[in-house]
Design a protein around this motif. Sequence first.
Motif, mmCIF file in Angstrom:
data_model
loop_
_atom_site.group_PDB
_atom_site.id
_atom_site.type_symbol
_atom_site.label_atom_id
_atom_site.label_comp_id
_atom_site.label_asym_id
_atom_site.label_seq_id
_atom_site.Cartn_x
_atom_site.Cartn_y
_atom_site.Cartn_z
ATOM 1 N N GLY A 114 -6.398 1.693 28.004
ATOM 2 C CA GLY A 114 -7.213 2.779 27.460
ATOM 3 C C GLY A 114 -6.812 3.273 26.078
ATOM 4 O O GLY A 114 -7.077 4.419 25.719
ATOM 5 N N ARG A 153 -13.476 0.162 25.035
ATOM 6 C CA ARG A 153 -12.798 1.163 25.861
ATOM 7 C C ARG A 153 -12.322 0.496 27.156
ATOM 8 O O ARG A 153 -12.759 -0.613 27.479
ATOM 9 C CB ARG A 153 -13.754 2.314 26.172
ATOM 10 C CG ARG A 153 -14.142 3.054 24.922
ATOM 11 C CD ARG A 153 -15.045 4.239 25.204
ATOM 12 N NE ARG A 153 -15.486 4.781 23.913
ATOM 13 C CZ ARG A 153 -16.695 5.227 23.653
ATOM 14 N NH1 ARG A 153 -17.622 5.237 24.604
ATOM 15 N NH2 ARG A 153 -16.998 5.684 22.458
ATOM 16 N N ALA A 154 -11.467 1.205 27.915
ATOM 17 C CA ALA A 154 -10.843 0.596 29.104
ATOM 18 C C ALA A 154 -11.886 0.089 30.097
ATOM 19 O O ALA A 154 -11.723 -0.992 30.678
ATOM 20 C CB ALA A 154 -9.916 1.603 29.765
ATOM 21 N N GLU A 156 -9.874 7.409 20.286
ATOM 22 C CA GLU A 156 -11.167 8.031 19.968
ATOM 23 C C GLU A 156 -11.145 9.527 20.295
ATOM 24 O O GLU A 156 -11.673 10.341 19.532
ATOM 25 C CB GLU A 156 -12.303 7.313 20.719
ATOM 26 C CG GLU A 156 -12.649 5.968 20.079
ATOM 27 C CD GLU A 156 -13.794 5.215 20.741
ATOM 28 O OE1 GLU A 156 -14.255 4.215 20.164
ATOM 29 O OE2 GLU A 156 -14.226 5.605 21.847
ATOM 30 N N GLN A 157 -10.500 9.864 21.412
ATOM 31 C CA GLN A 157 -10.378 11.304 21.741
ATOM 32 C C GLN A 157 -9.620 12.058 20.654
ATOM 33 O O GLN A 157 -9.863 13.234 20.411
ATOM 34 C CB GLN A 157 -9.633 11.493 23.056
ATOM 35 C CG GLN A 157 -10.510 11.380 24.288
ATOM 36 C CD GLN A 157 -9.672 11.099 25.539
ATOM 37 O OE1 GLN A 157 -8.476 11.389 25.584
ATOM 38 N NE2 GLN A 157 -10.306 10.522 26.531
ATOM 39 N N VAL A 178 -8.204 2.628 23.263
ATOM 40 C CA VAL A 178 -9.382 3.008 22.468
ATOM 41 C C VAL A 178 -9.899 4.378 22.924
ATOM 42 O O VAL A 178 -10.206 5.245 22.089
ATOM 43 C CB VAL A 178 -10.478 1.915 22.545
ATOM 44 C CG1 VAL A 178 -11.767 2.388 21.901
ATOM 45 C CG2 VAL A 178 -9.972 0.633 21.888
ATOM 46 N N ASP A 179 -9.947 4.591 24.238
ATOM 47 C CA ASP A 179 -10.391 5.893 24.767
ATOM 48 C C ASP A 179 -9.499 7.000 24.180
ATOM 49 O O ASP A 179 -9.982 8.036 23.721
ATOM 50 C CB ASP A 179 -10.275 5.931 26.295
ATOM 51 C CG ASP A 179 -10.926 4.724 26.951
ATOM 52 O OD1 ASP A 179 -11.859 4.902 27.739
ATOM 53 O OD2 ASP A 179 -10.515 3.579 26.649
ATOM 54 N N TYR A 180 -8.175 6.743 24.202
ATOM 55 C CA TYR A 180 -7.229 7.765 23.747
ATOM 56 C C TYR A 180 -7.371 8.036 22.236
ATOM 57 O O TYR A 180 -7.469 9.188 21.811
ATOM 58 C CB TYR A 180 -5.790 7.332 24.067
ATOM 59 C CG TYR A 180 -4.771 8.333 23.593
ATOM 60 C CD1 TYR A 180 -4.511 9.492 24.331
ATOM 61 C CD2 TYR A 180 -4.096 8.162 22.375
ATOM 62 C CE1 TYR A 180 -3.598 10.438 23.879
ATOM 63 C CE2 TYR A 180 -3.189 9.104 21.917
ATOM 64 C CZ TYR A 180 -2.939 10.232 22.672
ATOM 65 O OH TYR A 180 -2.053 11.172 22.215
#
Length: 430
Positions: free
Chosen positions: A84, A100-101, A90-91, A86-88
């Motif tokens: 994750g 994303r994951a 991007e946040q 990319v998720d992190y």
Amino acid sequence: MSDSKKIILIVGGGGREHALAWKIASSPSVSRLYCAPGNGGTATLAGNENVPIAVSAFDEIADFALSKNVDLVVIGPDNPLADGIVDYLEQRGLKCFGPRAAAARLESSKAYAKEKMTAMGVATAGYGVFDNKTEALEYARKNNRARVVKADGLAFGKGVTVCDTIAEVESALAQIFDERAFGEAGDLVLVEDRLAGEELSLFLLCDGKSILELVPCQDHKRRFDKDAGPNTGGMGAYSPVPAYHRYRDAIESDIIEPIRRALANGKLDYKGVLFVGILIEDGKPYTLEFNARFGDPETQTFLPRLKSDLVPALFACCEGTLDQIELEWDSRHSCCVVAAARSYPAGSSKGKPIETGALDEDAILFQAGTALEGGTLVTNGGRVLSVTGLGDTIEAAARKAYDNLTRIRFEDMDYRRDIAGRVIARCQSK
Ligand code: GLY
């Protein structure tokens, strides 16, 4: 992508990341490049600075990228994508190249990937999914073709065993279920039909709604000449692939078009690069696997053939503007040969000095398992480095890679002598 010059951070430290860094550093649209952590090759790449941050340290990567006003973070390896990153990022307000994951599950769960292939109508080999050895073995006993055993999760490129006999299937299953060789990655197992034919690596840039196909490569996954020995991450590759052009229409209708349709109708949510492993059996293409990242050593093989700037294409994947990108390719052939530690894939090499002479202009050294220690280049991994040669024919490209590889030395250096050998023999017999 706006017109201002960009600051880019690459996450990873293998040969793939050196090739990405080499290409991105040459971009007229980039003012600064960082690699976290990078390797001995990126350490001396003009325009780049290595940053000693591990690929798993998402918070440190975000802190660093924000402090340097990084415009794009390019994620190289599979593990951080699955975890994750990319998720992190991007946040934290950063723009990332990579899925994303949830989308990266196409690589991090082989069972999920097969479900998706079936749902999208993408051609793939027959298979069964099992959570225990007894049922998996029974399936293989009843199905003479079911001779490929795959751990469901990420297993550092070691989770696939291609078997000749049912005894080998049993031993591969015992390794996963009894010895827990891959830990949780082996909670589920796929037993898949063993296909025979030409393998291809296809790379599709995706922006969430459209795709842009890159040039295909053929990797050599087995450790030793004549495709003997265990599977590895890849011992060498070449591009273009004549078999691809022969089967282009079938690949388009059975694999690419279903993926395109799934992106358009929302059955697939994906941005970044989708690496499709294909096998052609009796003229029909099958998808062996999806990966959520660029291939290694395929990236070292195809990027030297890319004439266009890669950076606008990477931004377009994040911004949904891939339909505005056209890429121009060098018509020359490329061949990449990986030099590994003799003990690879079971072992690796650390701290052995590497001697490198000057290489020809049309040969490029990409480093993977290397480090700079007190100004000396030393080994630091299983696959240590690779040389990519370019030439007007595949034979010339391979000769260029092998000639230049003889100018490089480290203790216990070993490489396959037959990268692109089959295709060269075929061209010669025509
Ligand atoms: N060369 C195969 C891979 O990158 O997975």
